[in-house]
Design a protein around this motif. Structure first.
Motif, PDB file in Angstrom:
ATOM      1  N   MET A 181      62.260  34.537  54.894  1.00 61.85           N
ATOM      2  CA  MET A 181      63.230  35.258  54.084  1.00 61.85           C
ATOM      3  C   MET A 181      63.240  36.742  54.434  1.00 61.85           C
ATOM      4  O   MET A 181      64.301  37.342  54.605  1.00 61.85           O
ATOM      5  CB  MET A 181      62.875  35.062  52.618  1.00 61.85           C
ATOM      6  N   THR A 182      62.024  37.325  54.552  1.00 61.08           N
ATOM      7  CA  THR A 182      61.981  38.744  54.898  1.00 61.08           C
ATOM      8  C   THR A 182      62.514  38.975  56.307  1.00 61.08           C
ATOM      9  O   THR A 182      63.173  39.982  56.577  1.00 61.08           O
ATOM     10  CB  THR A 182      60.548  39.284  54.787  1.00 61.08           C
ATOM     11  N   VAL A 204      58.591  32.612  52.600  1.00 60.70           N
ATOM     12  CA  VAL A 204      58.662  34.047  52.294  1.00 60.70           C
ATOM     13  C   VAL A 204      58.818  34.854  53.579  1.00 60.70           C
ATOM     14  O   VAL A 204      59.629  35.784  53.657  1.00 60.70           O
ATOM     15  CB  VAL A 204      57.402  34.483  51.518  1.00 60.70           C
ATOM     16  N   TRP A 258      54.959  27.709  51.179  1.00 59.09           N
ATOM     17  CA  TRP A 258      55.397  28.946  50.511  1.00 59.09           C
ATOM     18  C   TRP A 258      55.402  30.143  51.449  1.00 59.09           C
ATOM     19  O   TRP A 258      56.399  30.866  51.556  1.00 59.09           O
ATOM     20  CB  TRP A 258      54.486  29.196  49.321  1.00 59.09           C
ATOM     21  N   ASN A 259      54.287  30.362  52.168  1.00 63.20           N
ATOM     22  CA  ASN A 259      54.174  31.560  52.990  1.00 63.20           C
ATOM     23  C   ASN A 259      55.235  31.590  54.083  1.00 63.20           C
ATOM     24  O   ASN A 259      55.790  32.634  54.401  1.00 63.20           O
ATOM     25  CB  ASN A 259      52.785  31.626  53.626  1.00 63.20           C
ATOM     26  N   MET A 309      63.824  28.930  47.194  1.00 60.28           N
ATOM     27  CA  MET A 309      62.962  29.523  46.180  1.00 60.28           C
ATOM     28  C   MET A 309      63.510  29.250  44.786  1.00 60.28           C
ATOM     29  O   MET A 309      62.757  28.991  43.849  1.00 60.28           O
ATOM     30  CB  MET A 309      62.854  31.030  46.392  1.00 60.28           C
TER      31      MET A 309
END
Lengths: 345, 167
Positions: free
Chosen positions: B109-110, B106, B102-103, B128
């Motif tokens: 993505m950023t 994320v 997950w991390n 996601m």
């Protein structure tokens, strides 16, 4: 930072409280002139005629009054006291919440790591059913998923010639209920289809090709014969069907094929698991991994029992090669319907 | 003299991460990000770009993506996504690339949003969306540690407001 509607309210909810020196203005609520020495309230929001006695005054926005909302220009402590009593009377109706509002605190959850701007981009990948489900998870997602920007994108994505209503969400559902499933346009010759519970236009429904007959009808009896299936399979996979007036159960071709591909996908996983346990031939495993499930025509890969039994031995390979090359599907299909096109295929 | 233009060494661009670590990329690969492209085109002879928001682990992941799609276009993902498995939505390489925890997703993505690489951002978004697809409300709340924030009256309203529209 989340958008807080209170911030905007504060900007124009400014009162001025002062002592009148002359009888200048009329009170707006009781229509009497405000005498000199009385406390006068000027409400900026009400405009030019927004002068009140303090006792007649009721704020338009029914919320708790806080020191940001008014400006005091009183000097006499007696006047200040009367104002304070009025304020406490007004605020009786709006008790302070025991826990402070969480609007500006970001809770340190997994979900809050994603920025709202990027969440919008994620929601554009979902279908409307899932979007509405997601909106009920938490407040932050509720605000973002029902945003106009996301729904504007969905309308333009799904309906090329959309009709617009007042809001984007409403216009999506108007189009959803009235437009054709296939081409997404609202047409006069559309009919309500009971299997899908949506509209279909005449041209899309009648479209037929040598390779695809998407909206062709198949009776369930023929399916059972073709694929050796029980009623159990149909109930378990939740295949949608419709009872005609002659009490015959009927589905569309493409609905059947979706279900068949589902089961094939599950079967493939089962076979691979079995093979990894029992035999360690990596070529065979690699071969089965690369099989394209869409191109199988054989009936055998649908039922749940057969291939798992065979999966221990090499005979699976033979079986799968036969299944990929076999073209018996079309001939059997036409025989079952009763047409004589079997030779051409 | 005969110049073989193909053998001229390509200009390499150095990306400085948040920790000060430096990674090198070929210029043609780096042009995929329109943030770096605008830096290069705006100021000539720029060879170093500092990215203070992004980890060095994430930068190397981004560079791997850039090098793979240097000469070809990345596949476009259909909206809405077809199934909750990534392999059916995109090519096999993409599905393997994004198969992370997950991390990592994320952060990628950023980073992709900051570097303005739209195909990479879409890939992460689709990943996601796969996690949200086909789950019930309670499962999602349990997974992302969200407490039920709605008051009980409002929640009853929510159930009544929306399902009539689709079913």
């Amino acid at each position: 930072m989340l958008y807080d509607p209170l911030d905007e309210m504060k900007a124009y909810l400014s009162l001025i409280v002062y002592v009148a020196d002359k009888p200048r203005n009329l009170c707006r609520s009781c229509k009497l002139s405000i005498q000199a020495g009385e406390i006068e309230v000027y409400d900026m929001e009400a405009g030019r005629i927004g002068y009140f006695h303090l006792n007649c005054f009721k704020p338009i926005n029914v919320t708790r009054m806080e020191p940001d909302h008014y400006r005091l220009q009183l000097t006499d402590p007696l006047h200040i006291e009367t104002f304070q009593t009025w304020l406490s009377n007004w605020n009786k109706n709006f008790p302070i919440p025991s826990t402070p509002a969480k609007l500006f605190e970001k809770p340190n959850t997994k979900a809050s790591q994603i920025q709202p701007r990027i969440l919008k981009e994620i929601f554009k990948f979902l279908s409307p059913k899932e979007l509405i489900l997601v909106s009920q998870v938490c407040k932050e997602w509720y605000e973002i998923s029902l945003n106009g920007e996301v729904w504007c994108f969905l309308v333009n994505r799904d309906f090329p010639k959309a009709v617009f209503c007042d809001s984007w969400i409403n216009s999506y559902f108007y189009n959803y209920n009235n437009a054709c499933v296939e081409c997404g346009e609202i047409k006069e010759n559309g009919k309500h289809c009971p299997i899908l519970d949506r509209m279909i236009c005449k041209e899309c429904r009648a479209f037929k090709n040598r390779f695809s007959d998407k909206y062709g009808l198949i009776p369930l009896k023929a399916i059972k014969k073709l694929y050796n299936l029980n009623d159990n399979w149909i109930n378990k996979r939740k295949l949608k069907y419709f009872k005609t007036s002659r009490n015959q159960k009927v589905t569309y071709n493409f609905l059947l094929w979706e279900k068949i591909n589902e089961t094939r996908y599950i079967m493939k996983g089962k076979i691979l698991e079995n093979l990894k346990r029992n035999c360690k031939d990596e070529q065979l495993i690699g071969y089965i991994k690369n099989i394209d499930l869409m191109n199988l025509y054989r009936q055998d890969f649908v039922g749940e029992d057969l291939p798992v039994k065979r999966a221990t031995a090499e005979s699976t390979v033979k079986f799968l090669i036969e299944a990929q090359d076999g073209r018996n599907y079309f001939s059997k299909y036409y025989e079952s319907i009763g047409m004589k096109k079997a030779k051409k295929c | 003299m005969f110049y073989n233009f193909n053998k001229i060494e390509e200009v390499k661009i150095r990306l400085r991460s948040a920790e000060g670590h430096i990674c090198e990329v070929e210029e043609s690969a780096a042009l995929m990000s329109s943030f770096i492209r605008s830096m290069i085109e705006g100021f000539n002879e720029v060879t170093e770009v500092s990215l203070p928001n992004i980890n060095s682990v994430v930068i190397e992941k981004v560079i791997e993506y850039m090098r793979h799609y240097k000469d070809k276009d990345p596949p476009i993902i259909k909206k809405p996504i077809i199934s909750s498995k990534m392999e059916e939505n995109t090519s096999a390489w993409d599905a393997g690339f994004i198969d992370a925890d997950w991390n990592m997703v994320v952060d990628l993505m950023t980073a992709a949003d900051y570097l303005m690489m739209i195909p990479l951002r879409d890939l992460c978004c689709a990943k996601m969306a796969c996690k949200f697809k086909g789950r019930s409300i309670d499962e999602l709340r349990a997974e992302y540690h969200i407490e039920n924030e709605f008051p009980s009256e409002m929640e009853e309203n929510l159930e009544f407001q929306h399902p009539w529209r689709l079913e």
